[in-house]
Design a protein around this motif. Structure first.
Motif, PDB file in Angstrom:
ATOM      1  N   CYS A 230     -12.736  15.773  -2.680  1.00 56.73           N
ATOM      2  CA  CYS A 230     -12.997  14.727  -1.690  1.00 56.73           C
ATOM      3  C   CYS A 230     -14.091  15.180  -0.728  1.00 56.73           C
ATOM      4  O   CYS A 230     -14.008  16.268  -0.150  1.00 56.73           O
ATOM      5  CB  CYS A 230     -11.717  14.412  -0.920  1.00 56.73           C
ATOM      6  N   LYS A 231     -15.106  14.375  -0.546  1.00 55.01           N
ATOM      7  CA  LYS A 231     -16.220  14.686   0.338  1.00 55.01           C
ATOM      8  C   LYS A 231     -15.785  14.734   1.801  1.00 55.01           C
ATOM      9  O   LYS A 231     -16.376  15.410   2.619  1.00 55.01           O
ATOM     10  CB  LYS A 231     -17.327  13.629   0.157  1.00 55.01           C
ATOM     11  N   PHE A 232     -14.711  14.045   2.143  1.00 56.52           N
ATOM     12  CA  PHE A 232     -14.296  13.902   3.528  1.00 56.52           C
ATOM     13  C   PHE A 232     -13.295  14.959   3.983  1.00 56.52           C
ATOM     14  O   PHE A 232     -13.363  15.420   5.113  1.00 56.52           O
ATOM     15  CB  PHE A 232     -13.725  12.498   3.748  1.00 56.52           C
ATOM     16  N   CYS A 233     -12.356  15.364   3.126  1.00 53.29           N
ATOM     17  CA  CYS A 233     -11.338  16.331   3.560  1.00 53.29           C
ATOM     18  C   CYS A 233     -11.257  17.577   2.684  1.00 53.29           C
ATOM     19  O   CYS A 233     -10.626  18.550   3.072  1.00 53.29           O
ATOM     20  CB  CYS A 233      -9.967  15.668   3.619  1.00 53.29           C
TER      21      CYS A 233
ATOM     22  N   TYR B  59     -20.615   7.463   2.242  1.00 52.66           N
ATOM     23  CA  TYR B  59     -20.655   8.648   3.099  1.00 52.66           C
ATOM     24  C   TYR B  59     -21.988   8.679   3.822  1.00 52.66           C
ATOM     25  O   TYR B  59     -23.031   8.521   3.206  1.00 52.66           O
ATOM     26  CB  TYR B  59     -20.487   9.915   2.264  1.00 52.66           C
ATOM     27  N   ARG B  60     -21.959   8.855   5.133  1.00 52.21           N
ATOM     28  CA  ARG B  60     -23.180   8.967   5.936  1.00 52.21           C
ATOM     29  C   ARG B  60     -23.237  10.365   6.519  1.00 52.21           C
ATOM     30  O   ARG B  60     -22.326  10.775   7.229  1.00 52.21           O
ATOM     31  CB  ARG B  60     -23.172   7.968   7.091  1.00 52.21           C
ATOM     32  N   SER B  61     -24.303  11.063   6.218  1.00 53.37           N
ATOM     33  CA  SER B  61     -24.463  12.392   6.802  1.00 53.37           C
ATOM     34  C   SER B  61     -24.889  12.237   8.253  1.00 53.37           C
ATOM     35  O   SER B  61     -25.510  11.245   8.634  1.00 53.37           O
ATOM     36  CB  SER B  61     -25.504  13.204   6.038  1.00 53.37           C
ATOM     37  N   GLY B  62     -24.568  13.205   9.058  1.00 56.69           N
ATOM     38  CA  GLY B  62     -24.905  13.132  10.469  1.00 56.69           C
ATOM     39  C   GLY B  62     -26.304  13.625  10.776  1.00 56.69           C
ATOM     40  O   GLY B  62     -26.764  13.515  11.890  1.00 56.69           O
ATOM     41  N   ALA B  63     -26.981  14.174   9.802  1.00 55.13           N
ATOM     42  CA  ALA B  63     -28.318  14.716  10.049  1.00 55.13           C
ATOM     43  C   ALA B  63     -29.274  14.231   8.978  1.00 55.13           C
ATOM     44  O   ALA B  63     -28.876  13.946   7.857  1.00 55.13           O
ATOM     45  CB  ALA B  63     -28.262  16.233  10.038  1.00 55.13           C
ATOM     46  N   ALA B  64     -30.509  14.132   9.335  1.00 59.40           N
ATOM     47  CA  ALA B  64     -31.539  13.718   8.383  1.00 59.40           C
ATOM     48  C   ALA B  64     -32.664  14.748   8.406  1.00 59.40           C
ATOM     49  O   ALA B  64     -32.917  15.364   9.442  1.00 59.40           O
ATOM     50  CB  ALA B  64     -32.070  12.349   8.745  1.00 59.40           C
TER      51      ALA B  64
ATOM     52  N   SER C 134     -31.849   7.780  10.701  1.00 61.23           N
ATOM     53  CA  SER C 134     -31.198   8.918  11.341  1.00 61.23           C
ATOM     54  C   SER C 134     -30.119   9.556  10.473  1.00 61.23           C
ATOM     55  O   SER C 134     -29.493  10.511  10.886  1.00 61.23           O
ATOM     56  CB  SER C 134     -30.583   8.480  12.661  1.00 61.23           C
ATOM     57  N   ALA C 135     -29.858   9.026   9.298  1.00 61.42           N
ATOM     58  CA  ALA C 135     -28.823   9.577   8.433  1.00 61.42           C
ATOM     59  C   ALA C 135     -29.166   9.321   6.971  1.00 61.42           C
ATOM     60  O   ALA C 135     -29.921   8.409   6.650  1.00 61.42           O
ATOM     61  CB  ALA C 135     -27.474   8.945   8.748  1.00 61.42           C
ATOM     62  N   ILE C 136     -28.580  10.134   6.130  1.00 56.92           N
ATOM     63  CA  ILE C 136     -28.692   9.921   4.684  1.00 56.92           C
ATOM     64  C   ILE C 136     -27.393   9.274   4.233  1.00 56.92           C
ATOM     65  O   ILE C 136     -26.313   9.733   4.586  1.00 56.92           O
ATOM     66  CB  ILE C 136     -28.911  11.252   3.953  1.00 56.92           C
ATOM     67  N   ILE C 137     -27.463   8.200   3.463  1.00 55.10           N
ATOM     68  CA  ILE C 137     -26.274   7.462   3.032  1.00 55.10           C
ATOM     69  C   ILE C 137     -26.063   7.649   1.539  1.00 55.10           C
ATOM     70  O   ILE C 137     -26.964   7.406   0.744  1.00 55.10           O
ATOM     71  CB  ILE C 137     -26.411   5.964   3.363  1.00 55.10           C
ATOM     72  N   VAL C 138     -24.845   8.075   1.177  1.00 57.30           N
ATOM     73  CA  VAL C 138     -24.446   8.193  -0.222  1.00 57.30           C
ATOM     74  C   VAL C 138     -23.404   7.111  -0.458  1.00 57.30           C
ATOM     75  O   VAL C 138     -22.354   7.093   0.188  1.00 57.30           O
ATOM     76  CB  VAL C 138     -23.845   9.582  -0.532  1.00 57.30           C
ATOM     77  N   SER C 139     -23.677   6.183  -1.356  1.00 61.56           N
ATOM     78  CA  SER C 139     -22.792   5.025  -1.509  1.00 61.56           C
ATOM     79  C   SER C 139     -21.581   5.282  -2.398  1.00 61.56           C
ATOM     80  O   SER C 139     -20.630   4.522  -2.372  1.00 61.56           O
ATOM     81  CB  SER C 139     -23.573   3.836  -2.056  1.00 61.56           C
ATOM     82  N   ASN C 140     -21.574   6.343  -3.179  1.00 55.69           N
ATOM     83  CA  ASN C 140     -20.454   6.567  -4.099  1.00 55.69           C
ATOM     84  C   ASN C 140     -19.898   7.987  -4.007  1.00 55.69           C
ATOM     85  O   ASN C 140     -19.657   8.632  -5.005  1.00 55.69           O
ATOM     86  CB  ASN C 140     -20.875   6.248  -5.532  1.00 55.69           C
ATOM     87  N   ALA C 141     -19.633   8.444  -2.788  1.00 53.06           N
ATOM     88  CA  ALA C 141     -19.043   9.765  -2.576  1.00 53.06           C
ATOM     89  C   ALA C 141     -17.568   9.739  -2.986  1.00 53.06           C
ATOM     90  O   ALA C 141     -16.878   8.737  -2.811  1.00 53.06           O
ATOM     91  CB  ALA C 141     -19.174  10.165  -1.110  1.00 53.06           C
ATOM     92  N   ILE C 142     -17.078  10.849  -3.526  1.00 58.63           N
ATOM     93  CA  ILE C 142     -15.677  10.942  -3.951  1.00 58.63           C
ATOM     94  C   ILE C 142     -14.765  10.936  -2.722  1.00 58.63           C
ATOM     95  O   ILE C 142     -14.983  11.649  -1.757  1.00 58.63           O
ATOM     96  CB  ILE C 142     -15.435  12.232  -4.764  1.00 58.63           C
ATOM     97  N   TRP C 143     -13.718  10.108  -2.773  1.00 55.90           N
ATOM     98  CA  TRP C 143     -12.743   9.979  -1.693  1.00 55.90           C
ATOM     99  C   TRP C 143     -11.344  10.049  -2.297  1.00 55.90           C
ATOM    100  O   TRP C 143     -11.051   9.405  -3.311  1.00 55.90           O
ATOM    101  CB  TRP C 143     -12.962   8.651  -0.974  1.00 55.90           C
TER     102      TRP C 143
END
Length: 64
Positions: free
Chosen positions: A14-17, A31-36, A46-55
Motif C-alpha cells: 500500500c502506497k499510503f500505509c 496519490y498526490r505527492s507533496g513535492a514536485a 505543485s504536486a505529482i499525481i499518480v492515478s492508480n497507486a496501490i491502496w
C-alpha cells in the motif's frame, strides 16, 4: 511476505500505509505527492499525481 488482510502471498505494498496486500485485496486510489521537481514550479504544478497507486482499503486516507 503475506497479505495483511487475508494472509495469502502478497503482491504489492500500500502506497499510503505500507501494508502488504495480495491482488484480490488491493485496490487503486489517486496519490498526490507533496513535492514536485524544480522544473514543475515554472508551470504552476505543485504536486505529482499518480492515478492508480496501490491502496489496501484498510487505512483511512484523508484528502485535502
Amino acid at each position: 511476505m503475506k497479505c495483511a488482510i487475508c494472509n495469502t502471498d502478497a503482491q504489492a505494498v500500500c502506497k499510503f500505509c505500507g501494508r502488504a496486500v495480495c491482488g484480490e485485496c488491493a485496490s487503486q486510489r489517486e496519490y498526490r505527492s507533496g513535492a514536485a521537481p524544480k522544473y514543475f514550479t515554472q508551470t504552476a504544478k505543485s504536486a505529482i499525481i499518480v492515478s492508480n497507486a496501490i491502496w489496501c482499503r484498510q487505512c483511512h486516507v484523508e484528502t485535502a
